[in-house]
Design a protein around this motif. Structure first.
Motif, short mmCIF file in Angstrom:
data_model
loop_
_atom_site.label_atom_id
_atom_site.label_comp_id
_atom_site.label_asym_id
_atom_site.label_seq_id
_atom_site.Cartn_x
_atom_site.Cartn_y
_atom_site.Cartn_z
N MET A 33 -8.57 -6.63 1.20
CA MET A 33 -9.29 -6.71 -0.07
C MET A 33 -8.63 -5.79 -1.11
N ASP A 34 -8.22 -4.60 -0.66
CA ASP A 34 -7.51 -3.67 -1.56
C ASP A 34 -6.20 -4.30 -2.05
N GLU A 35 -5.45 -4.87 -1.12
CA GLU A 35 -4.19 -5.52 -1.47
C GLU A 35 -4.41 -6.65 -2.46
N ASN A 36 -5.43 -7.44 -2.20
CA ASN A 36 -5.76 -8.57 -3.06
C ASN A 36 -6.09 -8.09 -4.48
N ARG A 37 -6.88 -7.02 -4.57
CA ARG A 37 -7.26 -6.48 -5.88
C ARG A 37 -6.01 -6.00 -6.63
N LYS A 38 -5.11 -5.32 -5.92
CA LYS A 38 -3.88 -4.83 -6.56
C LYS A 38 -3.01 -6.00 -7.01
N LEU A 39 -2.89 -7.02 -6.18
CA LEU A 39 -2.07 -8.18 -6.54
C LEU A 39 -2.63 -8.91 -7.76
N ARG A 40 -3.95 -9.04 -7.82
CA ARG A 40 -4.55 -9.70 -8.99
C ARG A 40 -4.30 -8.89 -10.26
N LYS A 41 -4.40 -7.56 -10.14
CA LYS A 41 -4.15 -6.71 -11.30
C LYS A 41 -2.69 -6.84 -11.75
N ASN A 42 -1.77 -6.82 -10.78
CA ASN A 42 -0.35 -6.99 -11.10
C ASN A 42 -0.09 -8.35 -11.73
N GLN A 43 -0.74 -9.38 -11.23
CA GLN A 43 -0.57 -10.72 -11.78
C GLN A 43 -1.02 -10.77 -13.23
N GLN A 44 -2.13 -10.11 -13.53
CA GLN A 44 -2.62 -10.09 -14.91
C GLN A 44 -1.62 -9.40 -15.83
N VAL A 45 -1.04 -8.31 -15.35
CA VAL A 45 -0.04 -7.60 -16.16
C VAL A 45 1.17 -8.49 -16.40
N VAL A 46 1.66 -9.15 -15.37
CA VAL A 46 2.82 -10.03 -15.50
C VAL A 46 2.50 -11.17 -16.47
N GLU A 47 1.31 -11.74 -16.37
CA GLU A 47 0.92 -12.82 -17.29
C GLU A 47 0.90 -12.34 -18.73
N LEU A 48 0.39 -11.14 -18.97
CA LEU A 48 0.36 -10.60 -20.33
C LEU A 48 1.77 -10.36 -20.86
#
Length: 77
Positions: A33-48
């Motif tokens: 769950m921690d990994e998933n949360r970090k990956l989603r945050k990273n994905q949002q940054v990359v998308e921006l």
């Protein structure tokens, strides 16, 4: 009576193993769950970042070719 005692000890040992497996599974779940949360945050940054780069490229293209029309990659039907 010794058979009963033996069965009881075996049941306790089995229960202990199951509890250990449950705790390990819970630990793995928390980690995933921690990994998933970090990956989603990273994905949002990359998308921006990609969105901002796309805006800059469009702006540069419009400056170079003011009559340029930018279309989406979709197909016309």
């Amino acid at each position: 009576m010794s058979d009963r005692l033996f069965a009881s000890r075996m049941s306790e040992q089995r229960l202990d193993r199951i509890e250990e497996q449950l705790e390990e599974t819970r630990r793995q779940l928390r980690q995933l769950m921690d990994e998933n949360r970090k990956l989603r945050k990273n994905q949002q940054v990359v998308e921006l970042v990609l969105l901002e780069e796309m805006r800059m490229l469009i702006s540069l293209l419009k400056k170079e070719q003011p009559r340029l029309n930018i279309h989406s990659g979709g197909t016309a039907e």
